[in-house]
Design an enzyme around this catalytic site. Structure first.
Site, PDB file in Angstrom:
ATOM      1  N   GLU A 140       0.864  -1.155   0.052  1.00 27.90           N
ATOM      2  CA  GLU A 140       0.089  -0.145  -0.018  1.00 27.90           C
ATOM      3  C   GLU A 140       0.752   1.354  -0.045  1.00 27.90           C
ATOM      4  O   GLU A 140       0.574   2.204  -0.614  1.00 27.90           O
ATOM      5  CB  GLU A 140      -1.018  -0.004   1.217  1.00 27.90           C
ATOM      6  CG  GLU A 140      -2.218   0.819   1.100  1.00 27.90           C
ATOM      7  CD  GLU A 140      -3.171   0.563   2.311  1.00 27.90           C
ATOM      8  OE1 GLU A 140      -4.274   0.666   1.619  1.00 27.90           O
ATOM      9  OE2 GLU A 140      -2.811   0.058   3.221  1.00 27.90           O
ATOM     10  N   GLU A 143       2.376   1.850  -3.379  1.00 28.75           N
ATOM     11  CA  GLU A 143       1.523   2.276  -4.367  1.00 28.75           C
ATOM     12  C   GLU A 143       1.143   3.780  -4.281  1.00 28.75           C
ATOM     13  O   GLU A 143       0.966   4.482  -5.112  1.00 28.75           O
ATOM     14  CB  GLU A 143      -0.110   1.406  -4.067  1.00 28.75           C
ATOM     15  CG  GLU A 143      -1.075   1.723  -4.983  1.00 28.75           C
ATOM     16  CD  GLU A 143      -2.388   1.114  -4.731  1.00 28.75           C
ATOM     17  OE1 GLU A 143      -3.271   0.920  -5.623  1.00 28.75           O
ATOM     18  OE2 GLU A 143      -2.392   0.552  -3.545  1.00 28.75           O
ATOM     19  N   CYS A 170      -8.270  -2.590   3.863  1.00 29.65           N
ATOM     20  CA  CYS A 170      -8.020  -3.527   4.676  1.00 29.65           C
ATOM     21  C   CYS A 170      -9.129  -3.947   5.505  1.00 29.65           C
ATOM     22  O   CYS A 170      -9.350  -4.703   6.230  1.00 29.65           O
ATOM     23  CB  CYS A 170      -6.825  -3.400   5.820  1.00 29.65           C
ATOM     24  SG  CYS A 170      -6.916  -1.694   6.577  1.00 29.65           S
ATOM     25  N   SER A 190      -7.058   1.494  -2.478  1.00 27.25           N
ATOM     26  CA  SER A 190      -5.903   0.865  -2.664  1.00 27.25           C
ATOM     27  C   SER A 190      -5.920  -0.504  -3.202  1.00 27.25           C
ATOM     28  O   SER A 190      -7.059  -1.337  -2.854  1.00 27.25           O
ATOM     29  CB  SER A 190      -4.939   0.526  -1.262  1.00 27.25           C
ATOM     30  OG  SER A 190      -3.841  -0.293  -1.482  1.00 27.25           O
ATOM     31  N   LYS A 230     -15.123 -10.147   8.413  1.00 25.01           N
ATOM     32  CA  LYS A 230     -14.063 -10.998   7.665  1.00 25.01           C
ATOM     33  C   LYS A 230     -14.720 -12.262   7.198  1.00 25.01           C
ATOM     34  O   LYS A 230     -14.021 -12.728   6.306  1.00 25.01           O
ATOM     35  CB  LYS A 230     -12.956 -11.235   8.857  1.00 25.01           C
ATOM     36  CG  LYS A 230     -12.137 -10.144   9.044  1.00 25.01           C
ATOM     37  CD  LYS A 230     -11.352  -9.657   7.769  1.00 25.01           C
ATOM     38  CE  LYS A 230     -10.372  -8.369   8.241  1.00 25.01           C
ATOM     39  NZ  LYS A 230      -9.428  -8.052   7.052  1.00 25.01           N
ATOM     40  N   GLU A 233     -15.647 -11.304   3.734  1.00 21.04           N
ATOM     41  CA  GLU A 233     -14.528 -11.247   3.078  1.00 21.04           C
ATOM     42  C   GLU A 233     -13.872 -12.362   2.565  1.00 21.04           C
ATOM     43  O   GLU A 233     -13.483 -12.692   1.301  1.00 21.04           O
ATOM     44  CB  GLU A 233     -13.706 -10.457   3.673  1.00 21.04           C
ATOM     45  CG  GLU A 233     -12.328  -9.958   2.984  1.00 21.04           C
ATOM     46  CD  GLU A 233     -11.010  -9.251   3.615  1.00 21.04           C
ATOM     47  OE1 GLU A 233     -10.399  -8.347   3.239  1.00 21.04           O
ATOM     48  OE2 GLU A 233     -11.069  -9.508   4.986  1.00 21.04           O
ATOM     49  N   GLU A 238     -13.110 -13.769  -5.568  1.00 23.48           N
ATOM     50  CA  GLU A 238     -11.754 -13.371  -6.198  1.00 23.48           C
ATOM     51  C   GLU A 238     -10.578 -13.880  -5.394  1.00 23.48           C
ATOM     52  O   GLU A 238      -9.488 -13.669  -5.867  1.00 23.48           O
ATOM     53  CB  GLU A 238     -11.988 -11.958  -6.456  1.00 23.48           C
ATOM     54  CG  GLU A 238     -12.035 -10.992  -5.226  1.00 23.48           C
ATOM     55  CD  GLU A 238     -13.506 -10.517  -5.053  1.00 23.48           C
ATOM     56  OE1 GLU A 238     -13.600  -9.604  -4.376  1.00 23.48           O
ATOM     57  OE2 GLU A 238     -14.308 -11.541  -5.224  1.00 23.48           O
ATOM     58  N   CYS A 394     -10.236  -1.929  14.673  1.00 22.12           N
ATOM     59  CA  CYS A 394     -10.666  -3.244  14.802  1.00 22.12           C
ATOM     60  C   CYS A 394     -10.745  -3.712  16.381  1.00 22.12           C
ATOM     61  O   CYS A 394     -11.253  -4.785  16.483  1.00 22.12           O
ATOM     62  CB  CYS A 394      -9.313  -4.042  14.065  1.00 22.12           C
ATOM     63  SG  CYS A 394      -9.058  -3.717  12.237  1.00 22.12           S
TER      64      CYS A 394
END
Length: 420
Positions: A140, A143, A170, A190, A230, A233, A238, A394
């Site tokens: 990240e 980038e 994230c 990102s 999560k 996720e 993908e 978190c």
């Protein structure tokens, strides 16, 4: 970057038990996506098309009506009992300051080595998510640096770049929120995966070949997270990078990078089912495992501002060629809803100066939505913005221990980062 989603998985992450619900509207007050339907005094329901699976309704309901519908504890125990499998647990930093609360310890107790020991007793191999948080920072951060060099310093881009401001990627609830409510910002996210998803891919590639020396299809990766989102996720189709990599090497196989996710509460139930006395578990460091090593940059991911600070350290060093004079970047620390900072850097290659404007926001309902509207209207000159769905980051995720007083997340934040 995340491109698609599985609606059927999302639809069953959080549901409200209508027999328990009192219609008090507490869940509505905390839901960042306005996904709760029902009149005051009547039983409520989750509007799944709007839900981002963050679990804030669950941890803030005074009656315990919202439920986590994805329970894989028995499935993980079954895998742990299968001697043909290598079960890898990848542990988020916020779990280690919360799991002790489920066993009578003071909220916010930091129990990293004890957690490692209990996981070892249960039969897990360890891949600390802090390790892949460090990887996330490198990806990240680089980038961001490429965008700064192109957009602010005028250098030609070596590859197509997304626009500024760059948003962090994230937090899966935040990603889902963008997809549903601000799709125009998808190009600004990102392209880096979250640390958990990097961990899954790493476990089934490098980990399989070099660390545990087993076939990748015989590795079962368990995300151990403070977050109900999560679970969603991990189900996204993908995220099969490891299988894709091995197919390019001539191997067959179709499997996800992360097989299942346990929340902090789930992990506590697993320990209890396996009769593991967590409070007296022997401490274990796994110091010979390269995937259990990490820096302070990875550790601070679990609190609001942590991702931003770690990325700024990297960007500053790469652009200027030297470390920040003071490694702790205090302007992005603390628990204010929105934090802003600017840092001026002199490019070591061209001697040009660039001032990087950044923002940190946590708590979508109260803080993020107004910020996004300002960015959308081109009123704010930010280069980089960190977003966390949950208040405090978190440490206050929907998978953490439920404290009826609703205040334990602050203790967890201070345990992770004493200055918080």
């Amino acid at each position: 970057m995340m491109k698609g989603f599985q609606t059927q998985e999302l639809n069953r992450v959080i549901e409200i038990d209508r027999k328990i619900c009192k219609g008090c509207d507490s869940c509505k007050a905390f839901c960042p996506a306005d996904a709760i339907a029902g009149k005051y005094g009547a039983a409520h329901t989750v509007t799944t098309e709007k839900c981002i699976s963050c679990g804030q309704c669950l941890v803030n309901c005074p009656f315990g009506a919202p439920k986590d519908m994805v329970d894989v504890v028995d499935k993980v125990i079954e895998k742990l009992n299968n001697k043909q499998l290598t079960v890898v647990g990848t542990i988020a930093p916020a779990v280690r300051v919360a799991i002790g609360e489920e066993f009578g310890m003071e909220p916010g107790s930091l129990v990293t080595e004890k957690l490692y020991g209990a996981l070892n007793q249960a039969g897990f191999k360890i891949l600390d998510t802090n390790f892949t948080a460090d990887q996330t920072i490198m990806e990240e951060g680089m980038e961001l640096i490429a965008k700064i060099r192109h957009y602010a310093l005028g250098e030609p881009a070596e590859q197509p770049l997304g626009p500024l401001p760059q948003f962090t990627s994230c937090c899966p609830a935040w990603i889902r929120y963008v997809e549903l409510y601000y799709p125009e910002f998808i190009p600004n996210l990102s392209s880096a995966k979250s640390p958990m998803m990097m961990a899954g891919a790493l476990a089934k590639t490098y980990g399989a070949k070099e660390v545990w020396r087993v076939k990748p299809e015989n590795i079962f990766v368990v995300g151990i997270m403070p977050c109900t989102a999560k679970k969603f996720e991990a189900s996204r189709p993908e995220f099969d990078s490891a299988a894709h990599y091995w197919r390019k090497q001539g191997e067959n196989g179709h499997y996800p990078d992360v097989d299942v996710v346990l929340t902090t509460r789930d992990l506590a139930r697993l320990f209890k089912k396996r009769n593991i006395d967590f409070a007296n578990a022997p401490e274990f460091t796994d110091k010979d495992n390269p995937l259990a090593q990490y820096s302070g940059a990875g550790t601070i991911f679990g609190n609001t501002g942590g991702v931003m600070e770690a990325a700024l350290r990297t960007a500053y060093f790469v652009i200027t060629g030297r470390e920040l004079d003071v490694l702790e970047f205090k302007p992005v620390r603390g628990l204010a809803g929105v934090k802003e900072a600017s840092v001026t850097m002199q490019d070591a290659k061209t001697s040009k100066e660039v001032t990087l404007n950044v923002a940190v926001a946590h708590g979508i309902k109260e803080n993020v939505r107004p910020l996004l509207e300002e960015v959308k209207a081109n009123k704010l000159p930010y280069h980089f913005i960190e977003i966390m769905n949950c208040p405090g980051g978190c440490v206050n995720g929907g998978g953490q221990p439920v404290n009826p007083m609703g205040t334990s997340w602050l203790g967890k934040a201070k345990a992770m980062l004493p200055w918080a």
